[in-house]
Design an enzyme around this catalytic site. Structure first.
Site, PDB file in Angstrom:
ATOM      1  N   LYS A   1      68.100  -5.287  13.741  1.00 32.58           N
ATOM      2  CA  LYS A   1      69.122  -5.089  15.045  1.00 32.58           C
ATOM      3  C   LYS A   1      70.392  -4.766  14.324  1.00 32.58           C
ATOM      4  O   LYS A   1      71.172  -3.632  14.657  1.00 32.58           O
ATOM      5  CB  LYS A   1      69.130  -6.411  15.958  1.00 32.58           C
ATOM      6  CG  LYS A   1      68.015  -6.427  16.568  1.00 32.58           C
ATOM      7  CD  LYS A   1      67.449  -5.221  17.475  1.00 32.58           C
ATOM      8  CE  LYS A   1      66.408  -5.350  18.191  1.00 32.58           C
ATOM      9  NZ  LYS A   1      66.012  -4.247  19.238  1.00 32.58           N
TER      10      LYS A   1
ATOM     11  N   TYR B   1      64.124  -9.724  11.689  1.00 33.85           N
ATOM     12  CA  TYR B   1      64.347  -9.225  13.020  1.00 33.85           C
ATOM     13  C   TYR B   1      65.820  -8.968  13.330  1.00 33.85           C
ATOM     14  O   TYR B   1      66.063  -7.945  13.502  1.00 33.85           O
ATOM     15  CB  TYR B   1      63.640 -10.205  14.049  1.00 33.85           C
ATOM     16  CG  TYR B   1      64.163  -9.653  15.606  1.00 33.85           C
ATOM     17  CD1 TYR B   1      65.040 -10.822  16.261  1.00 33.85           C
ATOM     18  CD2 TYR B   1      63.759  -8.397  15.937  1.00 33.85           C
ATOM     19  CE1 TYR B   1      65.308 -10.341  17.509  1.00 33.85           C
ATOM     20  CE2 TYR B   1      64.174  -8.211  17.414  1.00 33.85           C
ATOM     21  CZ  TYR B   1      64.868  -9.077  18.061  1.00 33.85           C
ATOM     22  OH  TYR B   1      65.243  -8.782  19.388  1.00 33.85           O
TER      23      TYR B   1
ATOM     24  N   SER C   1      70.442  -7.437  20.043  1.00 36.24           N
ATOM     25  CA  SER C   1      70.253  -9.202  20.327  1.00 36.24           C
ATOM     26  C   SER C   1      71.178  -9.788  19.684  1.00 36.24           C
ATOM     27  O   SER C   1      71.756  -9.697  18.717  1.00 36.24           O
ATOM     28  CB  SER C   1      68.779  -9.152  19.663  1.00 36.24           C
ATOM     29  OG  SER C   1      68.441 -10.620  19.735  1.00 36.24           O
TER      30      SER C   1
HETATM   31  C1  WQD Z   1      64.492 -21.365  22.541  1.00 43.04           C
HETATM   32  C2  WQD Z   1      64.900 -22.763  22.488  1.00 43.04           C
HETATM   33  C3  WQD Z   1      64.072 -23.676  20.340  1.00 43.04           C
HETATM   34  C4  WQD Z   1      59.988 -22.749  21.454  1.00 43.04           C
HETATM   35  C5  WQD Z   1      64.673 -15.796  20.535  1.00 43.04           C
HETATM   36  C6  WQD Z   1      64.985 -14.733  19.450  1.00 43.04           C
HETATM   37  C7  WQD Z   1      66.177 -13.968  20.009  1.00 43.04           C
HETATM   38  C8  WQD Z   1      65.654 -13.371  21.525  1.00 43.04           C
HETATM   39  C9  WQD Z   1      65.409 -14.553  22.145  1.00 43.04           C
HETATM   40  C10 WQD Z   1      65.285 -11.042  21.541  1.00 43.04           C
HETATM   41  C11 WQD Z   1      65.392 -22.974  20.910  1.00 43.04           C
HETATM   42  C12 WQD Z   1      63.217 -24.328  21.622  1.00 43.04           C
HETATM   43  C13 WQD Z   1      61.439 -22.789  21.435  1.00 43.04           C
HETATM   44  C14 WQD Z   1      59.118 -24.131  21.395  1.00 43.04           C
HETATM   45  C15 WQD Z   1      61.175 -25.378  21.537  1.00 43.04           C
HETATM   46  N1  WQD Z   1      64.732 -12.403  21.680  1.00 43.04           N
HETATM   47  N2  WQD Z   1      62.112 -24.123  21.467  1.00 43.04           N
HETATM   48  N3  WQD Z   1      59.782 -25.230  21.468  1.00 43.04           N
HETATM   49  O1  WQD Z   1      64.752 -18.790  19.070  1.00 43.04           O
HETATM   50  O2  WQD Z   1      66.693 -18.955  20.765  1.00 43.04           O
HETATM   51  O3  WQD Z   1      65.662 -16.689  20.481  1.00 43.04           O
HETATM   52  O4  WQD Z   1      64.444 -15.296  21.720  1.00 43.04           O
HETATM   53  O5  WQD Z   1      66.135 -10.666  21.202  1.00 43.04           O
HETATM   54  O6  WQD Z   1      65.868 -12.759  19.203  1.00 43.04           O
HETATM   55  O7  WQD Z   1      65.245 -15.311  18.228  1.00 43.04           O
HETATM   56  O8  WQD Z   1      64.514 -18.362  21.676  1.00 43.04           O
HETATM   57  O9  WQD Z   1      62.722 -19.096  23.026  1.00 43.04           O
HETATM   58  O10 WQD Z   1      62.131 -19.115  20.663  1.00 43.04           O
HETATM   59  O11 WQD Z   1      63.962 -20.767  21.546  1.00 43.04           O
HETATM   60  O12 WQD Z   1      61.788 -26.362  21.474  1.00 43.04           O
HETATM   61  O13 WQD Z   1      57.903 -24.069  21.468  1.00 43.04           O
HETATM   62  O14 WQD Z   1      63.717 -23.241  22.732  1.00 43.04           O
HETATM   63  O15 WQD Z   1      64.250 -24.429  19.440  1.00 43.04           O
HETATM   64  O16 WQD Z   1      66.360 -24.271  21.019  1.00 43.04           O
HETATM   65  P1  WQD Z   1      65.640 -18.171  20.292  1.00 43.04           P
HETATM   66  P2  WQD Z   1      63.081 -19.498  21.880  1.00 43.04           P
END
Ligand code: WQD
Length: 355
Positions: free
Chosen positions: A169, A165, A141
């Site tokens: 990885k 997490y 990841s």
């Molecule tokens: C994306 C964007 C948030 C939720 C995660 C894991 C990573 C990978 C992918 C497995 C960010 C914003 C989010 C919400 C928001 N998974 N957001 N409101 O954190 O980039 O990565 O998923 O490998 O390991 O860390 O993904 O979808 O949580 O966030 O504004 O309710 O959406 O701040 O900018 P992230 P995410």
């Protein structure tokens, strides 16, 4: 055609990759404990691959009539679940998806993450070595990059995980590097996913998080469906074009095809340790995603601007050049297709794969 073991094959990325591998002509043995997935996903994979009706094999195991897809309920942390799979028939390669993947959950339950993600990988590698199989594609990841110094992020960027997490990885990646160095016969690929989203265009496969989703795509889908009143936007003061977080969203079918291309390379080439970012190389903000999903669904998506989420970074975008050069693969599906396919899944499966 290869005989492949797929751990976690009923999960979001695992199930879509199983479909891509079956369509590429491979034969699959799936091991899944269904802790965060459902057997129904694999029944639909068989349906989409036009495989023969299913045959029960007792104790939760089943296979398609033509034996091209075999499903075993079991755990990668249990040699007694793994060893019989390698003893039953020659396994040409393993794709290892089984693992826990929620950042916030990993902070609350680090022991579970080190147990499943790291101890599970150790157990799998031991069973592979004992079973004479040394070809592995590992589900890594982009989280392990932590707060990137530069964007787009190349594979050479520093590994600086900022949550358990990501630590797990990084630990498994190190383990794989040590194994590859100790025994040159290993063929290993470590695939660093950016943000996997969307669903198979049929609407029959998709992301089915158990409980409250933590990542944005299922949340946006549920707001569009009216299952949640509003989407909280974590931070509107980031140093980005519109102030909201920027990510590299990759369609899960592009990701699945990337795995199929990686496996083909490992089986065809000399033993090696391959590390690749799988992403589009394009960044989209939260507001870009909200607007694209509203356009695809025809539904309003109310938002509430709120504070930044702990651990987030402003932008995370892949440098996808190495994957294109080594695999001849790059993403083919853009944001509109991502939202169209995600919405089709959500509409057809408001309760996911069901109880
Ligand atoms: C994306 C964007 C948030 C939720 C995660 C894991 C990573 C990978 C992918 C497995 C960010 C914003 C989010 C919400 C928001 N998974 N957001 N409101 O954190 O980039 O990565 O998923 O490998 O390991 O860390 O993904 O979808 O949580 O966030 O504004 O309710 O959406 O701040 O900018 P992230 P995410």
């Amino acid at each position: 055609m290869a005989n492949l073991l797929i751990t976690g094959g009923a999960g979001f990325i695992g199930s879509h990759t199983c479909l891509a591998l079956l369509l590429a002509g491979h034969r699959l043995v799936v091991l899944d404990n269904f802790a965060n997935s459902r057997p129904e996903a694999l029944r639909r994979v068989a349906e989409l691959a036009a495989l023969e009706p299913l045959q029960a094999r007792g104790c939760g195991d089943w296979a398609t009539a033509d034996q091209r897809l075999l499903v075993h309920q079991g755990d990668v942390r249990a040699r007694q679940d793994l060893d019989p799979l390698f003893a039953a028939e020659p396994i040409d390669g393993v794709l290892h998806f089984a693992g826990l993947k929620a950042v916030a959950e990993s902070i609350a339950q680090p022991l579970a993450y080190w147990d499943v993600n790291v101890a599970g990988s150790v157990c799998l590698l031991q069973a592979m070595a004992a079973g004479g199989c040394r070809t592995l594609v590992f589900s890594s990841s982009a989280t392990l990059y932590g707060h990137p110094e530069q964007v787009p992020i190349p594979e050479e960027a520093p590994i600086r995980p900022i949550n358990p997490y990501g630590q797990t990885k990084a630990a498994v990646e190190q383990l794989l590097a040590d194994v590859a160095a100790s025994q040159p016969a290993w063929r290993i690929a470590r695939l660093r996913y950016f943000n996997p989203v969307a669903a198979h265009p049929s609407g029959r496969l998709g992301e089915d998080p158990h409980g409250m989703p933590s990542n944005i795509f299922p949340l946006i889908s549920q707001v569009a469906m009216g299952l949640r009143p509003v989407l909280e936007v974590f931070g509107s003061d980031w140093p980005t074009a519109d102030g909201t977080g920027v990510r590299d969203y990759i369609h899960v079918m592009d990701l699945a095809e990337g795995h199929s291309a990686t496996l083909a390379l490992l089986l065809a080439e000399a033993p090696q340790l391959l590390t690749l970012n799988l992403g589009s190389g394009q960044g989209h903000s939260v507001l870009d995603l909200v607007n694209a999903f509203a356009a695809a669904s025809g539904q309003p998506i109310p938002i509430r601007l709120s504070a930044r989420r702990a651990g987030d970074s402003a932008a995370s975008i892949a440098d996808p050049g190495a994957a294109e050069r080594r695999l001849g693969w790059r993403t083919r599906r853009g944001l509109a297709e991502i939202c169209r396919d995600g919405w089709a899944w959500q509409q057809a499966n408001p309760q996911g794969y069901g109880a």
